[in-house]
Design a protein around this motif. Structure first.
Motif, PDB file in Angstrom:
ATOM      1  N   TYR A  96      57.256 -55.784  15.978  1.00  0.00           N
ATOM      2  CA  TYR A  96      57.043 -54.343  16.193  1.00  0.00           C
ATOM      3  C   TYR A  96      57.018 -53.595  14.862  1.00  0.00           C
ATOM      4  CZ  TYR A  96      57.843 -49.599  17.878  1.00  0.00           C
ATOM      5  OH  TYR A  96      57.740 -48.247  18.124  1.00  0.00           O
ATOM      6  N   GLN A  97      57.924 -53.956  13.952  1.00  0.00           N
ATOM      7  CA  GLN A  97      57.945 -53.308  12.647  1.00  0.00           C
ATOM      8  C   GLN A  97      56.674 -53.603  11.860  1.00  0.00           C
ATOM      9  OE1 GLN A  97      60.165 -51.163  11.475  1.00  0.00           O
ATOM     10  NE2 GLN A  97      61.382 -51.266  13.349  1.00  0.00           N
ATOM     11  N   VAL A  98      56.191 -54.851  11.959  1.00  0.00           N
ATOM     12  CA  VAL A  98      54.944 -55.207  11.277  1.00  0.00           C
ATOM     13  C   VAL A  98      53.780 -54.409  11.843  1.00  0.00           C
ATOM     14  CG1 VAL A  98      53.258 -57.065  10.934  1.00  0.00           C
ATOM     15  CG2 VAL A  98      55.694 -57.518  10.607  1.00  0.00           C
ATOM     16  N   GLN A  99      53.763 -54.231  13.171  1.00  0.00           N
ATOM     17  CA  GLN A  99      52.704 -53.450  13.804  1.00  0.00           C
ATOM     18  C   GLN A  99      52.741 -51.992  13.341  1.00  0.00           C
ATOM     19  OE1 GLN A  99      52.858 -53.508  18.055  1.00  0.00           O
ATOM     20  NE2 GLN A  99      50.980 -52.336  18.317  1.00  0.00           N
ATOM     21  N   LEU A 100      53.939 -51.409  13.257  1.00  0.00           N
ATOM     22  CA  LEU A 100      54.060 -50.037  12.778  1.00  0.00           C
ATOM     23  C   LEU A 100      53.598 -49.899  11.333  1.00  0.00           C
ATOM     24  CD1 LEU A 100      57.526 -48.886  14.216  1.00  0.00           C
ATOM     25  CD2 LEU A 100      55.248 -48.276  15.033  1.00  0.00           C
ATOM     26  N   LEU A 101      53.957 -50.874  10.498  1.00  0.00           N
ATOM     27  CA  LEU A 101      53.533 -50.829   9.103  1.00  0.00           C
ATOM     28  C   LEU A 101      52.022 -50.960   8.982  1.00  0.00           C
ATOM     29  CD1 LEU A 101      56.318 -52.990   7.403  1.00  0.00           C
ATOM     30  CD2 LEU A 101      55.984 -50.528   7.207  1.00  0.00           C
ATOM     31  N   SER A 102      51.433 -51.813   9.847  1.00  0.00           N
ATOM     32  CA  SER A 102      49.978 -51.975   9.819  1.00  0.00           C
ATOM     33  C   SER A 102      49.280 -50.681  10.210  1.00  0.00           C
ATOM     34  CB  SER A 102      49.559 -53.105  10.767  1.00  0.00           C
ATOM     35  OG  SER A 102      50.130 -54.338  10.369  1.00  0.00           O
ATOM     36  N   GLN A 103      49.807 -50.009  11.245  1.00  0.00           N
ATOM     37  CA  GLN A 103      49.224 -48.734  11.654  1.00  0.00           C
ATOM     38  C   GLN A 103      49.375 -47.685  10.560  1.00  0.00           C
ATOM     39  OE1 GLN A 103      51.171 -47.755  15.317  1.00  0.00           O
ATOM     40  NE2 GLN A 103      50.029 -49.236  16.533  1.00  0.00           N
ATOM     41  N   GLU A 104      50.541 -47.669   9.921  1.00  0.00           N
ATOM     42  CA  GLU A 104      50.764 -46.698   8.851  1.00  0.00           C
ATOM     43  C   GLU A 104      49.824 -46.953   7.679  1.00  0.00           C
ATOM     44  OE1 GLU A 104      54.403 -45.238   5.907  1.00  0.00           O
ATOM     45  OE2 GLU A 104      54.802 -46.511   7.643  1.00  0.00           O
ATOM     46  N   ASN A 105      49.652 -48.243   7.327  1.00  0.00           N
ATOM     47  CA  ASN A 105      48.743 -48.572   6.232  1.00  0.00           C
ATOM     48  C   ASN A 105      47.301 -48.263   6.595  1.00  0.00           C
ATOM     49  OD1 ASN A 105      50.821 -49.491   4.566  1.00  0.00           O
ATOM     50  ND2 ASN A 105      50.712 -51.579   5.380  1.00  0.00           N
ATOM     51  N   GLY A 106      46.973 -48.387   7.902  1.00  0.00           N
ATOM     52  CA  GLY A 106      45.611 -48.093   8.333  1.00  0.00           C
ATOM     53  C   GLY A 106      45.263 -46.626   8.182  1.00  0.00           C
ATOM     54  N   HIS A 107      46.309 -45.750   8.243  1.00  0.00           N
ATOM     55  CA  HIS A 107      46.068 -44.314   8.109  1.00  0.00           C
ATOM     56  C   HIS A 107      46.029 -43.858   6.651  1.00  0.00           C
ATOM     57  CE1 HIS A 107      47.836 -43.839  12.389  1.00  0.00           C
ATOM     58  NE2 HIS A 107      46.535 -44.055  12.414  1.00  0.00           N
ATOM     59  N   LYS A 108      46.436 -44.753   5.762  1.00  0.00           N
ATOM     60  CA  LYS A 108      46.409 -44.394   4.353  1.00  0.00           C
ATOM     61  C   LYS A 108      44.984 -44.479   3.817  1.00  0.00           C
ATOM     62  CE  LYS A 108      51.151 -45.816   3.284  1.00  0.00           C
ATOM     63  NZ  LYS A 108      52.007 -46.712   2.471  1.00  0.00           N
ATOM     64  N   VAL A 109      44.678 -43.584   2.932  1.00  0.00           N
ATOM     65  CA  VAL A 109      43.345 -43.544   2.333  1.00  0.00           C
ATOM     66  C   VAL A 109      43.406 -44.149   0.949  1.00  0.00           C
ATOM     67  CG1 VAL A 109      41.450 -42.040   1.617  1.00  0.00           C
ATOM     68  CG2 VAL A 109      42.797 -41.469   3.650  1.00  0.00           C
ATOM     69  N   ASP A 110      42.486 -45.043   0.691  1.00  0.00           N
ATOM     70  CA  ASP A 110      42.398 -45.634  -0.625  1.00  0.00           C
ATOM     71  C   ASP A 110      42.140 -44.528  -1.659  1.00  0.00           C
ATOM     72  OD1 ASP A 110      42.064 -48.141  -2.320  1.00  0.00           O
ATOM     73  OD2 ASP A 110      40.194 -47.068  -2.742  1.00  0.00           O
ATOM     74  N   PRO A 111      42.862 -44.543  -2.798  1.00  0.00           N
ATOM     75  CA  PRO A 111      42.685 -43.473  -3.785  1.00  0.00           C
ATOM     76  C   PRO A 111      41.241 -43.253  -4.197  1.00  0.00           C
ATOM     77  CG  PRO A 111      44.608 -44.814  -4.321  1.00  0.00           C
ATOM     78  CD  PRO A 111      43.905 -45.494  -3.186  1.00  0.00           C
ATOM     79  N   SER A 112      40.498 -44.349  -4.391  1.00  0.00           N
ATOM     80  CA  SER A 112      39.097 -44.192  -4.791  1.00  0.00           C
ATOM     81  C   SER A 112      38.281 -43.543  -3.680  1.00  0.00           C
ATOM     82  CB  SER A 112      38.511 -45.552  -5.165  1.00  0.00           C
ATOM     83  OG  SER A 112      38.597 -46.455  -4.069  1.00  0.00           O
ATOM     84  N   SER A 113      38.522 -43.959  -2.421  1.00  0.00           N
ATOM     85  CA  SER A 113      37.809 -43.353  -1.291  1.00  0.00           C
ATOM     86  C   SER A 113      38.211 -41.896  -1.124  1.00  0.00           C
ATOM     87  CB  SER A 113      38.109 -44.128  -0.006  1.00  0.00           C
ATOM     88  OG  SER A 113      37.707 -45.472  -0.123  1.00  0.00           O
ATOM     89  N   ARG A 114      39.491 -41.603  -1.357  1.00  0.00           N
ATOM     90  CA  ARG A 114      39.962 -40.226  -1.233  1.00  0.00           C
ATOM     91  C   ARG A 114      39.251 -39.313  -2.218  1.00  0.00           C
ATOM     92  NH1 ARG A 114      45.960 -39.767  -2.793  1.00  0.00           N
ATOM     93  NH2 ARG A 114      44.984 -40.211  -4.795  1.00  0.00           N
ATOM     94  N   ASP A 115      39.079 -39.799  -3.447  1.00  0.00           N
ATOM     95  CA  ASP A 115      38.390 -38.985  -4.460  1.00  0.00           C
ATOM     96  C   ASP A 115      36.942 -38.725  -4.071  1.00  0.00           C
ATOM     97  OD1 ASP A 115      40.722 -38.971  -5.909  1.00  0.00           O
ATOM     98  OD2 ASP A 115      40.147 -40.646  -7.211  1.00  0.00           O
ATOM     99  N   ILE A 116      36.307 -39.734  -3.471  1.00  0.00           N
ATOM    100  CA  ILE A 116      34.918 -39.568  -3.038  1.00  0.00           C
ATOM    101  C   ILE A 116      34.828 -38.534  -1.913  1.00  0.00           C
ATOM    102  CG2 ILE A 116      32.955 -40.729  -1.953  1.00  0.00           C
ATOM    103  CD1 ILE A 116      33.813 -43.284  -3.394  1.00  0.00           C
ATOM    104  N   ILE A 117      35.790 -38.626  -0.965  1.00  0.00           N
ATOM    105  CA  ILE A 117      35.802 -37.683   0.159  1.00  0.00           C
ATOM    106  C   ILE A 117      36.033 -36.260  -0.335  1.00  0.00           C
ATOM    107  CG2 ILE A 117      37.061 -37.005   2.238  1.00  0.00           C
ATOM    108  CD1 ILE A 117      37.603 -39.985   2.733  1.00  0.00           C
ATOM    109  N   ILE A 118      37.003 -36.096  -1.249  1.00  0.00           N
ATOM    110  CA  ILE A 118      37.305 -34.764  -1.778  1.00  0.00           C
ATOM    111  C   ILE A 118      36.093 -34.206  -2.521  1.00  0.00           C
ATOM    112  CG2 ILE A 118      38.706 -33.511  -3.470  1.00  0.00           C
ATOM    113  CD1 ILE A 118      41.037 -35.324  -2.711  1.00  0.00           C
ATOM    114  N   ALA A 119      35.425 -35.068  -3.294  1.00  0.00           N
ATOM    115  CA  ALA A 119      34.238 -34.611  -4.028  1.00  0.00           C
ATOM    116  C   ALA A 119      33.135 -34.170  -3.078  1.00  0.00           C
ATOM    117  CB  ALA A 119      33.738 -35.729  -4.937  1.00  0.00           C
ATOM    118  N   GLY A 120      32.953 -34.942  -1.983  1.00  0.00           N
ATOM    119  CA  GLY A 120      31.934 -34.576  -0.996  1.00  0.00           C
ATOM    120  C   GLY A 120      32.244 -33.265  -0.308  1.00  0.00           C
TER     121      GLY A 120
END
Length: 282
Positions: A96-120
């Motif tokens: 269950y803890q692994v599943q929660l961590l996976s979901q939390e990591n899935g919601h995180k945005v990669d820094p490089s992707s985040r910069d692209i999104i912010i620029a757009g």
């Protein structure tokens, strides 16, 4: 590793005690204390029977050993069951803890992707602000406001042509919301298209003390009441063209002493362009 096994053993022991609704002391007293009490009773019986302490002990000791062996056998059978139960619950908890961590990591945005999104988003915001500023300064022919303006001007140009360019004209436009944006804009376009000045009921002989009452009489919220005599020149066509722009209701009477071709556009409260109504329904 040993510490983990010790923790597992202790958790399993507490789980077994909880299942028995007792504690460690209660379990030891209940099992081994009961066995000792039974041995004491057996020893007393043999002592009384044989009238000899040594023989009584020799007869009762095997019973004591059997009782202790039964208690130990009980622990050997039952305790591993709780060990497996604890291992299962621990494993399930880790999953269950692994599943929660996976979901939390899935919601995180990669820094490089985040910069692209912010620029757009920043670029889209700049473009939207530029378009808004352009529409504040310049009319765009694809905007509903431009279409409403040109159609209103054209309608009043046609009305002026129908009554005659040299003929006197009388156009009355009133509203309970004198500072309403649509009302003021509409007057500007109507005057520009018809080359006819705007007035109110005071210009057709209604007494000043009666103007407010007559202006509000028959007013319909969200609708412009179009007043014109039945045989007024160009009135029917103007009514039809204006009805394509907003809600219109025809009236064939004008208060006061109005000229034959005079028109009175009586705004109700909350009048909107048809384009506004359609946009809200989407």
């Amino acid at each position: 590793m040993l510490r983990a096994f010790g923790h597992l053993a202790l958790r399993s022991w507490h789980a077994m005690m909880a299942a028995m609704n007792t504690g460690t002391l209660g379990f030891l007293l209940g099992v081994f204390g009961l066995a000792f009490c039974i041995w004491v009773i057996g020893f007393g019986y043999e002592w009384i029977k044989l009238k000899n302490v040594s023989q009584g002990l020799s007869k009762s000791v095997p019973l004591l050993l059997v009782e202790f062996a039964g208690a130990i056998l009980f622990l050997v059978i039952v305790y591993p069951t709780f060990v497996m139960r604890t291992v299962y619950y621990t494993h399930t908890g880790f999953q269950y803890q692994v599943q929660l961590l996976s979901q939390e990591n899935g919601h995180k945005v990669d820094p490089s992707s985040r910069d692209i999104i912010i620029a757009g988003l920043t670029q889209r915001l700049s473009e939207t602000q530029a378009q808004l500023e352009s529409r504040k300064q310049t009319l765009h022919d694809d905007d509903p406001s431009f279409q409403n303006m040109t159609k209103t001007i054209r309608a009043f140009m046609t009305w002026r042509q129908n009554i005659g360019y040299g003929a006197p004209c009388k156009m009355l436009i009133t509203s309970p919301d004198g500072d309403d944006n649509m009302y003021m804009t509409f007057i500007t376009m109507a005057v520009f298209g018809s080359n006819c000045g705007n007035g109110d009921l005071n210009n057709v002989g209604v007494k000043p003390q009666n103007i407010e009452t007559e202006t509000a009489k028959g007013m319909i919220p969200g609708v412009i009441v179009f007043h014109a005599l039945p045989d007024a020149k160009g009135a029917n066509q103007l009514e039809t063209e204006l009805a394509n722009l907003f809600q219109v209701k025809r009236s064939y009477a004008i208060p006061g002493d109005a000229p034959p071709d005079a028109i009175w556009l009586q705004f109700g409260t909350g009048v909107e362009w048809n384009t506004e109504k359609f946009a809200k329904k989407r």
